[in-house]
Write a protein that holds these residues in place. Sequence first.
Motif, PDB file in Angstrom:
ATOM      1  N   LEU A 175      71.746  75.769  38.798  1.00 49.52           N
ATOM      2  CA  LEU A 175      72.468  75.266  39.521  1.00 49.52           C
ATOM      3  C   LEU A 175      72.434  73.281  38.675  1.00 49.52           C
ATOM      4  N   GLU A 176      70.527  73.778  38.800  1.00 51.61           N
ATOM      5  CA  GLU A 176      70.213  72.759  38.128  1.00 51.61           C
ATOM      6  C   GLU A 176      70.460  73.098  35.780  1.00 51.61           C
ATOM      7  N   ASP A 177      70.084  74.015  36.076  1.00 55.26           N
ATOM      8  CA  ASP A 177      70.345  74.688  34.194  1.00 55.26           C
ATOM      9  C   ASP A 177      71.954  73.664  34.164  1.00 55.26           C
ATOM     10  N   LEU A 178      72.836  74.651  35.236  1.00 54.12           N
ATOM     11  CA  LEU A 178      74.463  74.225  34.550  1.00 54.12           C
ATOM     12  C   LEU A 178      74.781  72.697  34.288  1.00 54.12           C
ATOM     13  N   VAL A 179      74.074  72.012  35.680  1.00 56.19           N
ATOM     14  CA  VAL A 179      74.499  70.559  35.859  1.00 56.19           C
ATOM     15  C   VAL A 179      73.617  69.775  34.707  1.00 56.19           C
ATOM     16  N   ALA A 180      72.928  70.484  34.337  1.00 56.05           N
ATOM     17  CA  ALA A 180      71.978  70.002  32.577  1.00 56.05           C
ATOM     18  C   ALA A 180      73.017  70.013  31.591  1.00 56.05           C
ATOM     19  N   ARG A 181      73.313  70.993  31.306  1.00 57.72           N
ATOM     20  CA  ARG A 181      74.130  71.816  30.174  1.00 57.72           C
ATOM     21  C   ARG A 181      75.552  70.676  30.348  1.00 57.72           C
ATOM     22  N   GLU A 182      76.217  70.207  31.972  1.00 64.39           N
ATOM     23  CA  GLU A 182      76.942  69.368  31.093  1.00 64.39           C
ATOM     24  C   GLU A 182      77.044  67.667  31.560  1.00 64.39           C
ATOM     25  N   LEU A 183      76.122  68.128  31.891  1.00 65.42           N
ATOM     26  CA  LEU A 183      74.972  66.454  31.995  1.00 65.42           C
ATOM     27  C   LEU A 183      75.115  65.981  30.203  1.00 65.42           C
ATOM     28  N   ALA A 184      74.468  67.120  29.225  1.00 64.98           N
ATOM     29  CA  ALA A 184      74.292  66.836  28.040  1.00 64.98           C
ATOM     30  C   ALA A 184      75.528  66.614  27.178  1.00 64.98           C
ATOM     31  N   ALA A 185      76.033  67.621  27.483  1.00 58.62           N
ATOM     32  CA  ALA A 185      77.323  67.340  26.896  1.00 58.62           C
ATOM     33  C   ALA A 185      78.340  66.094  26.818  1.00 58.62           C
ATOM     34  N   LEU A 186      78.411  65.646  28.157  1.00 52.20           N
ATOM     35  CA  LEU A 186      79.077  64.432  29.039  1.00 52.20           C
ATOM     36  C   LEU A 186      78.156  62.955  27.896  1.00 52.20           C
ATOM     37  N   ASP A 187      77.088  63.287  27.785  1.00 48.89           N
ATOM     38  CA  ASP A 187      76.485  62.061  27.461  1.00 48.89           C
ATOM     39  C   ASP A 187      76.547  62.391  25.641  1.00 48.89           C
ATOM     40  N   ALA A 188      76.362  63.359  24.972  1.00 53.30           N
ATOM     41  CA  ALA A 188      76.762  63.778  23.681  1.00 53.30           C
ATOM     42  C   ALA A 188      78.115  63.404  23.152  1.00 53.30           C
ATOM     43  N   GLU A 189      78.988  63.397  24.119  1.00 54.30           N
ATOM     44  CA  GLU A 189      80.447  63.465  23.736  1.00 54.30           C
ATOM     45  C   GLU A 189      80.621  61.670  23.502  1.00 54.30           C
ATOM     46  N   ALA A 190      80.484  61.037  25.260  1.00 55.14           N
ATOM     47  CA  ALA A 190      79.919  60.156  24.792  1.00 55.14           C
ATOM     48  C   ALA A 190      78.934  59.625  23.376  1.00 55.14           C
TER      49      ALA A 190
END
Length: 542
Positions: A317-332
């Motif tokens: 879960l921590e790995d998946l959430v970290a990836r989701e957040l990194a993608a969100l931040d990269a998009e922003a």
Amino acid sequence: MKTTIAAALLLALGAGCATARHGALARVNDELVTGDALRREFGRHHYAMEKILGDEREVRKYLDRLVDRRLFVQEGYRLGLDEAPEVREAVARTRAQKLVEAWVKEEIEARAAVSDEEVRAVHRGLTEHLEVRQVVVATRAEAEAARAAVAAGADLEALARERSTAESARRGGLLLVGWGAEEAYERALAGLKDGELTAPFQSPLGWEVMRLEQKKAVEPPTYEKVAPRIRQVLQRRKRAAAEREAYGALWARYDARVVDCAPTVEALRRAAAGEAPATCATWKGGALTEAALAKRLKLDELPQAADRWPELRQAVLEDLVARELAALDAEARGLGARPEVAAAVRARQDDLVEAKLYREQVIKGLEVGDEEARRWFGAHETELAEDARLELAQIVVATPEAAREVAQKLAAGQPFAELAASASTDARTAAEGGRLGFVEKKRLTGPFAPVASLGEGEVSAPIATKEGQHLVKVLSVRPARPRPFEEVADEVRRRALEEKQEAAVARWVKTLRASARIEVDDDAIRAYGRERLEALRRDGTQ
């Protein structure tokens, strides 16, 4: 008009030029074909050999292949295959992955760079080793109890032998610690004086307590010898620190939280079947459900780790959430607009569209029945026959003089197996009297080609290779034999189907080319070929 990644990036593949002077090599309908695209196509057929493409005939050959491929891809887009749900989902995953990679490169890798001065500073400090005793246990409470006991006068050496789970327990916990071994040790031991205990700390081995026995002065190794390892360790540590800082900031910024969910593997299976919509993690603007978690895991393998599932769940879960957040931040931050991200996403979408067209249109319904397979077998029976096989043995020696000496002993009647065991430098075959096993006659090529004409019991003249001088004996011969249909039926069906598929592809190519506008720039191709050959000469490839 629909808006898709394909439409947005229609000319991404041809956005560059083969050279600044000559532009694209070809145009396929409205799409430019560049030298970069041609090298990528060459690389699809010659793994890790893109650099050798330079001969004009090779350029034209692979340009033809690339034109055909672009026609297939364009037809797939015309049919709307890029809008298929599985294609859109796979493209979205690729885009998210590329966003994460771009974010990691900028936020983490850039901060993990190590300067020469940092390496030299560590080298200057390599003047001592620390002799310590350690006790390693499973829990913090056990470590605290061990420390209290030693502080009260207990024998640390005896305690380590009795309780420690580390390999050092058999030495009474004795360990020599130098720089770079384990960062947790360096942090725990920093500033200690001889005889002082560390606070309990966690390491990869478990929970530890250490006592500094003494500091030993050492002569530092030469800079040249240890600099690569120092740099590697520093990079690893700086990257780990950058990851902790960057991901920690992300979790705080998006208020990310992991919550209890899917308490058992069985619960996860129910989630995969759509029976449990519970949430496993949340963040500003998003969430991860049990069903989404289940999709990311290989459920068939989980029962083997059922007892460790709660621990594994947290890590996943921590790995998946970290990836989701990194993608969100990269998009922003607009990283998705970067050319390398857009090109990688487009390339993946092209591959998916082409594969879907091929699977669902070009070869759909093609099969080979028993009667057709037998006809194909009849037309190819000779090439399907089993080749003659020679059972071989060898003696390998280092020099031509040694080979002549072995040949003389063989001529005098000394057994081949005996000489192989005593004189051959090939230890693997020497142990079996030089025996190599059976080899198909057609595989005896190059310097070993003369062996194919030998009869049973005959020995070759010395054959020179980089391994040495080989004398090869034919122990026995199995003649060629025809193979019945039943023996080769699977191979026949596979090859007959491949022929049908190739014919179907050729028909599609002919049809697509007939209605396409294809323009090839001969001057640009010649110029590109010259420039590639010049680049190869500069690189020393030719």
